[in-house]
Design a protein around this motif. Structure first.
Motif, PDB file in Angstrom:
ATOM      1  N   CYS A  79       0.837  -1.199   0.000  1.00 33.28           N
ATOM      2  CA  CYS A  79       0.000   0.000   0.000  1.00 33.28           C
ATOM      3  C   CYS A  79       0.871   1.247   0.000  1.00 33.28           C
ATOM      4  CB  CYS A  79      -0.898   0.024   1.240  1.00 33.28           C
ATOM      5  SG  CYS A  79      -2.312  -1.093   1.135  1.00 33.28           S
ATOM      6  N   PRO A  80       0.414   2.300  -0.639  1.00 28.61           N
ATOM      7  CA  PRO A  80       1.172   3.565  -0.590  1.00 28.61           C
ATOM      8  C   PRO A  80       1.103   4.162   0.799  1.00 28.61           C
ATOM      9  CG  PRO A  80      -0.957   3.892  -1.645  1.00 28.61           C
ATOM     10  CD  PRO A  80      -0.820   2.413  -1.441  1.00 28.61           C
ATOM     11  N   ALA A  81       1.950   5.136   1.048  1.00 24.06           N
ATOM     12  CA  ALA A  81       1.970   5.787   2.353  1.00 24.06           C
ATOM     13  C   ALA A  81       0.662   6.532   2.604  1.00 24.06           C
ATOM     14  CB  ALA A  81       3.150   6.756   2.417  1.00 24.06           C
ATOM     15  N   ASP A  82       0.303   6.631   3.865  1.00 27.63           N
ATOM     16  CA  ASP A  82      -0.862   7.417   4.245  1.00 27.63           C
ATOM     17  C   ASP A  82      -0.550   8.890   3.975  1.00 27.63           C
ATOM     18  OD1 ASP A  82      -2.502   9.153   5.907  1.00 27.63           O
ATOM     19  OD2 ASP A  82      -3.176   7.368   6.963  1.00 27.63           O
ATOM     20  N   PRO A  83      -1.287   9.548   3.086  1.00 27.74           N
ATOM     21  CA  PRO A  83      -0.947  10.936   2.730  1.00 27.74           C
ATOM     22  C   PRO A  83      -1.116  11.916   3.881  1.00 27.74           C
ATOM     23  CG  PRO A  83      -3.083  10.344   1.819  1.00 27.74           C
ATOM     24  CD  PRO A  83      -2.491   9.082   2.372  1.00 27.74           C
ATOM     25  N   PHE A  84      -1.941  11.568   4.853  1.00 26.35           N
ATOM     26  CA  PHE A  84      -2.225  12.493   5.950  1.00 26.35           C
ATOM     27  C   PHE A  84      -1.113  12.495   6.999  1.00 26.35           C
ATOM     28  CE2 PHE A  84      -6.146  10.491   4.340  1.00 26.35           C
ATOM     29  CZ  PHE A  84      -6.638  11.581   3.648  1.00 26.35           C
ATOM     30  N   GLU A  85      -0.175  11.556   6.869  1.00 24.10           N
ATOM     31  CA  GLU A  85       0.978  11.530   7.760  1.00 24.10           C
ATOM     32  C   GLU A  85       2.126  12.395   7.238  1.00 24.10           C
ATOM     33  OE1 GLU A  85       2.208   7.540   8.555  1.00 24.10           O
ATOM     34  OE2 GLU A  85       0.285   6.937   9.439  1.00 24.10           O
ATOM     35  N   ASN A  86       1.928  13.074   6.128  1.00 26.02           N
ATOM     36  CA  ASN A  86       2.958  13.898   5.504  1.00 26.02           C
ATOM     37  C   ASN A  86       3.295  15.081   6.420  1.00 26.02           C
ATOM     38  OD1 ASN A  86       4.473  15.695   3.924  1.00 26.02           O
ATOM     39  ND2 ASN A  86       3.405  15.095   2.042  1.00 26.02           N
ATOM     40  N   GLU A  87       4.421  14.996   7.099  1.00 28.06           N
ATOM     41  CA  GLU A  87       4.792  16.002   8.089  1.00 28.06           C
ATOM     42  C   GLU A  87       5.192  17.336   7.469  1.00 28.06           C
ATOM     43  OE1 GLU A  87       7.626  14.469  10.903  1.00 28.06           O
ATOM     44  OE2 GLU A  87       6.731  12.468  10.862  1.00 28.06           O
ATOM     45  N   GLU A  88       5.608  17.305   6.208  1.00 24.86           N
ATOM     46  CA  GLU A  88       5.981  18.561   5.548  1.00 24.86           C
ATOM     47  C   GLU A  88       4.739  19.331   5.103  1.00 24.86           C
ATOM     48  OE1 GLU A  88       8.732  17.898   2.396  1.00 24.86           O
ATOM     49  OE2 GLU A  88      10.258  16.983   3.685  1.00 24.86           O
ATOM     50  N   LYS A  89       3.758  18.604   4.575  1.00 25.75           N
ATOM     51  CA  LYS A  89       2.535  19.265   4.112  1.00 25.75           C
ATOM     52  C   LYS A  89       1.606  19.599   5.270  1.00 25.75           C
ATOM     53  CE  LYS A  89      -1.144  18.843   0.655  1.00 25.75           C
ATOM     54  NZ  LYS A  89      -1.738  17.997  -0.423  1.00 25.75           N
ATOM     55  N   TYR A  90       1.590  18.735   6.295  1.00 26.35           N
ATOM     56  CA  TYR A  90       0.687  18.913   7.427  1.00 26.35           C
ATOM     57  C   TYR A  90       1.489  18.871   8.736  1.00 26.35           C
ATOM     58  CZ  TYR A  90      -2.499  17.426   3.705  1.00 26.35           C
ATOM     59  OH  TYR A  90      -3.172  17.302   2.516  1.00 26.35           O
ATOM     60  N   PRO A  91       2.380  19.838   8.955  1.00 30.23           N
ATOM     61  CA  PRO A  91       3.276  19.775  10.125  1.00 30.23           C
ATOM     62  C   PRO A  91       2.519  19.796  11.443  1.00 30.23           C
ATOM     63  CG  PRO A  91       3.308  21.965   9.124  1.00 30.23           C
ATOM     64  CD  PRO A  91       2.545  21.076   8.185  1.00 30.23           C
ATOM     65  N   GLY A  92       2.919  18.908  12.331  1.00 35.80           N
ATOM     66  CA  GLY A  92       2.247  18.785  13.612  1.00 35.80           C
ATOM     67  C   GLY A  92       2.415  20.014  14.488  1.00 35.80           C
ATOM     68  N   VAL A  93       1.526  20.147  15.463  1.00 38.00           N
ATOM     69  CA  VAL A  93       1.547  21.276  16.386  1.00 38.00           C
ATOM     70  C   VAL A  93       2.603  21.016  17.461  1.00 38.00           C
ATOM     71  CG1 VAL A  93       0.224  22.565  18.108  1.00 38.00           C
ATOM     72  CG2 VAL A  93      -0.867  21.842  15.965  1.00 38.00           C
ATOM     73  N   LYS A  94       3.668  21.817  17.452  1.00 35.59           N
ATOM     74  CA  LYS A  94       4.741  21.652  18.413  1.00 35.59           C
ATOM     75  C   LYS A  94       4.354  22.325  19.727  1.00 35.59           C
ATOM     76  CE  LYS A  94       8.338  21.358  14.867  1.00 35.59           C
ATOM     77  NZ  LYS A  94       9.601  21.920  14.344  1.00 35.59           N
ATOM     78  N   TYR A  95       4.102  21.471  20.689  1.00 34.93           N
ATOM     79  CA  TYR A  95       3.623  21.959  21.983  1.00 34.93           C
ATOM     80  C   TYR A  95       4.187  21.055  23.057  1.00 34.93           C
ATOM     81  CZ  TYR A  95       0.303  23.076  25.748  1.00 34.93           C
ATOM     82  OH  TYR A  95      -0.260  23.441  26.945  1.00 34.93           O
ATOM     83  N   GLY A  96       4.721  21.628  24.130  1.00 39.29           N
ATOM     84  CA  GLY A  96       5.312  20.822  25.182  1.00 39.29           C
ATOM     85  C   GLY A  96       6.469  19.992  24.648  1.00 39.29           C
TER      86      GLY A  96
END
Length: 851
Positions: free
Chosen positions: A182-199
């Motif tokens: 299976c291809p990669a999950d597109p929603f895990e793309n950290e460059e396109k959807y960078p996570g909220v850096k907190y704590g």
């Protein structure tokens, strides 16, 4: 003895067992996710705003990853654009696909920062709910990917396989692994959807994506825990997390991940007309976004150990598969499980709202955004007229969501954790016990970036529903056409019966005169007068002749929502009153801003006939006004695939298989019990409003049970004190245990204690005094239960508490499968509407199969 008194008092708060848990967790449990960030004005803000993010940085994903779902609606862009064009004039095929894909992604993978809430709840529930275990495959658990569907009722995500060991990339957790083909999950793309850096997120642990990591379960996403700092990492032991209660039942344990929930968790299910060959291994084309999680076992999910001796499990077991109490977290002091709403035929439902959905807004409800805020022309602008009139579908069972379609959608996200930083300050989660205050829209819009981002995505979500909520017709299912009679005379008779007895509540196509009853001031305080005039008209020959013509037209079922969304008084329905009596949306309560002023002005439906939980003897309970006491009729779209019936799924046999054969078996059993009430399941006999006797079901504990708080969740001072108190065999190092609650106890006796009495100062004072007396009596009577008492001895002692508990109840209605006697001899107006013959009932059933 002081501790016993406090514990027993708290036992009766909220949803029962969680009272003590809430007491113990105050100031100790939820130490991590309870921390909040504030702006310079001292106002609580969400983690995204605290991290310096804005709504534009949390844009909706537009990858069409789920294109095989929902009958492949985005695979034909030209047809999709044609479907949406009436609502978005000039939309291109490319724009149509992007909007629908964005809306569907919002529904299935967007969690809006609610991983914070569910982490908090894992502490507040003293370990009963632990989504990290729900996701796991450890051999010590009762469930894994191999039996996840049959045991938990959760949808295994395609493209994943069962993990057979601890994952090094997930801190030793036993999680599913992605299939190599299976291809990669597109929603895990950290460059396109960078996570909220907190704590610690983005420092001690990777930030990931703001959509989180896929988990292998549709609707649950994995997020790095911002509390997982260096100290927590050193203390983390993944094997003990699965095997050592002294480790995982500890209020100081910090897990490496939090789990976020999307709407899809409760709404994605197997496609009724294209079910998976093996429900443990579905493909995307076997899944739809809208039928609801009809197979979801809330007891096994929210009490992962599934221990019958624990009262939490007994409580959750009253939620049948596919149902849950949506006021579980923001408690209304009523245990009222309701089914996951199927979302069908949104366009006809919106059009129906123009006839039956007029509401008047006021106060905070005026702050809901409407379609007019997004489009300036076309039919969508017709659902709001400034300054305060809205035409709204009513999705919630009690018709409380009454501020417009977009407001109803936004409310859902708050209820599953959006801006929990503020939401949780307006009530005591799970437990209750402190005054509930409204969550203000204007404050959320100002201080929550997740709210702003979610609000921006809502129009695309609405367009997805416009395009993707087509009926699931039995004739299109494998072998389904053979299950529908070909006898034209039988179908014709079925149409006639439906028109005469059902259409007035279950059709969005009615004679023009029907709509005149609800125009010009029909909402609000005079609603019952308008409803009564309408109801009496539907019993006349004029109505019956007019509806007969409509029902027999070839296009009757086309674009028919098969409901009116009108509010029907429970006094007429005679169904269980606990769902209609829910108070979360009344004036000054948590959903104040998401219910209309006209809802809050609704009158009392009057006296509701309820029944004693031990004798079945009927008595009258006076319903309060202000919005409660009504149920909106269920849509009958695809009714063949949605059994069991009633708002709580209590009517009919549940089958864990999503196959056409299994669905039809459940439908036949459920519709038979609906039309022949004497065939319903019963553990008590009760009297209907017209004086006839029927069997009914009361949810009772099926084992002796206890309220337990593990030592690791008790404050240190209370844990030490617990070991010194007599009468508790689960004390000291083990924690605290209260009970026994005898086998056979009606569960709702303990869950529906009214701690939210609001009417009149003198009444409130009197009620509190009576509660104190009740708590002292409970303390005394439980103390008198002999050590190692039998079930019979414990029940005999507990019997003295029944009447006081009934008197203190916010909803003293215990029979869950009663009511809806239309078309039967048990209907209260049988003198005007005699029961149907067996032949007519069978003809009606055949017609329902075509829906």
């Amino acid at each position: 003895m002081k501790l016993k008194k406090s514990a027993l008092a708290l036992m009766l708060t909220g949803t029962g067992f969680l009272g003590l848990a809430g007491y113990s967790s105050a100031g100790s449990a939820a130490l991590f996710s309870s921390n909040v960030c504030k702006n310079q004005q001292g106002e609580i803000i969400d983690e995204a705003m605290c991290a310096g993010r804005d709504a534009a940085s949390l844009k909706g994903a537009d990858e069409d990853y789920f294109k095989d779902m929902d009958y492949g609606i985005t695979k034909d862009p030209a047809t999709l654009a044609k479907t949406l064009a009436p609502f978005v004039p000039g939309i291109t095929p490319e724009q149509a696909v992007k909007s629908v894909a964005t809306g569907r992604n919002n529904w299935i993978v967007w969690t809006a920062g609610n991983d914070r809430l569910w982490d908090t709840i894992s502490y507040r529930s003293v370990g009963n709910l632990d989504f990290l275990k729900t996701l796991s495959n450890h051999p010590g658990l009762k469930f894994s990917r191999s039996n996840r569907w049959n045991y938990l009722g959760l949808v295994n995500e395609p493209c994943f396989e069962k993990g057979t060991g601890p994952r090094k990339d997930r801190y030793g957790l036993w999680l599913d692994v992605r299939s190599t083909d299976c291809p990669a999950d597109p929603f895990e793309n950290e460059e396109k959807y960078p996570g909220v850096k907190y704590g610690a997120r983005g420092k001690n642990i990777p930030a990931g994506s703001y959509y989180g990591y896929a988990t292998g379960i549709v609707g649950l996403r994995l997020f790095p825990n911002p509390d997982f700092d260096e100290k927590a990492e050193k203390a983390w032991d993944p094997e003990r997390y699965y095997t050592d209660p002294s480790y995982y039942n500890n209020k100081n344990l910090v897990r490496p991940y939090r789990v976020g929930m999307s709407c899809g968790f409760c709404h994605v299910g197997p496609n009724p007309t294209n079910p998976p060959a093996d429900p443990e291994h579905p493909k995307w084309e076997n899944l739809n976004s809208n039928p609801g999680a009809q197979y979801f076992w809330i007891d096994r999910i929210f009490s992962w150990e599934a221990d019958p001796s624990a009262f939490p499990f007994q409580l959750f077991a009253t939620s049948r598969p596919g149902a849950l109490d949506t006021s579980l977290i923001s408690s209304d002091y009523i245990n009222n499980p309701r089914t996951m709403n199927a979302v069908y035929n949104l366009v006809p439902r919106l059009l129906n709202a123009k006839n039956f959905g007029e509401e008047k807004l006021g106060g905070g409800s005026l702050n809901n955004r409407q379609f007019n805020d997004y489009v300036k022309s076309g039919p969508l602008t017709e659902f709001y007229k400034a300054p305060d009139t809205v035409f709204t579908p009513r999705v919630l069972k009690d018709g409380a969501d009454s501020v417009g379609a977009l407001g109803a959608l936004n409310r859902v996200f708050i209820n599953i954790g959006l801006f929990s930083e503020d939401w949780l300050t307006h009530f005591n989660p799970l437990v209750g016990g402190k005054p509930i205050t409204p969550i203000p829209i204007i404050k959320s819009r100002k201080n929550s970036v997740y709210w702003q981002a979610n609000e921006a995505q809502t129009p695309d979500l609405a367009l997805f529903f416009v395009a993707g909520t087509r009926p699931d017709l039995l004739k299109n299912a494998p072998g389904g056409d053979q299950k529908i009679t070909q006898d034209a005379a039988v179908l014709t008779r079925g149409k006639e019966v439906f028109g005469e007895r059902c259409a007035r509540c279950h059709s969005s196509k009615l004679p023009d005169k029907a709509y005149e009853f609800f125009k010009g001031g029909a909402v609000g305080k005079d609603y019952l007068k308008h409803w009564g005039n309408y109801w009496r008209w539907t019993q006349t020959d004029e109505f019956k002749k007019a509806i007969d013509v409509i029902v027999k037209k070839d296009d009757f079922l086309q674009d028919n929502f098969l409901s009116t969304d009108l509010r029907v008084p429970v006094t007429l329905l005679e169904t269980n009153a606990c769902s209609p009596l829910a108070t979360n949306a009344i004036e000054g309560n948590i959903w104040n801003d998401f219910s209309s002023q006209s809802y809050k002005n609704l009158p009392s439906v009057g006296k509701i006939t309820v029944h004693h939980p031990m004798t079945g003897k009927p008595w009258e309970f006076t319903a309060p006004g202000g919005g409660v006491g009504f149920t909106r009729p269920a849509s009958l779209v695809s009714v063949w695939s949605t059994a069991p019936f009633f708002v709580n799924n209590s009517l009919g046999k549940f089958d864990p298989s999503p196959s056409v054969e299994a669905r039809m078996g459940s439908f036949e059993n459920s519709i038979t019990q609906l039309l022949w009430p004497e065939k319903r399941e019963g553990n008590i006999q009760y009297q209907t409003a017209n004086g006839k006797m029927l069997p009914g079901w009361i949810d009772r504990t099926f084992a002796t049970s206890y309220l337990r708080v593990p030592a690791g969740f008790l404050p240190d001072w209370l844990n030490k004190l617990a070991g010194k108190i007599d009468g508790g065999k689960f004390a000291g190092e083990q924690g605290l245990e209260l009970g026994p609650i005898p086998k056979g106890t009606p569960v709702n006796l303990l869950t529906n204690i009214d701690l939210d009495r609001r009417e009149g100062f003198i009444d409130r004072v009197k009620h509190k005094a009576e509660l104190l007396g009740l708590l002292l009596k409970i303390k005394h009577d439980l103390k008198e239960i002999p050590k190692d008492a039998t079930d019979e001895q414990a029940a005999a002692q507990f019997k003295n508490l029944v009447d006081p508990l009934v008197k203190a109840s916010k909803c003293p209605d215990y029979i869950v499968n009663r009511g809806h006697y239309f078309g039967t001899d048990y209907f209260k107006e049988a003198n005007l509407e005699p029961g149907l013959s067996d032949a007519d009932k069978k003809a009606l059933i055949e017609f329902l199969k075509t829906f």
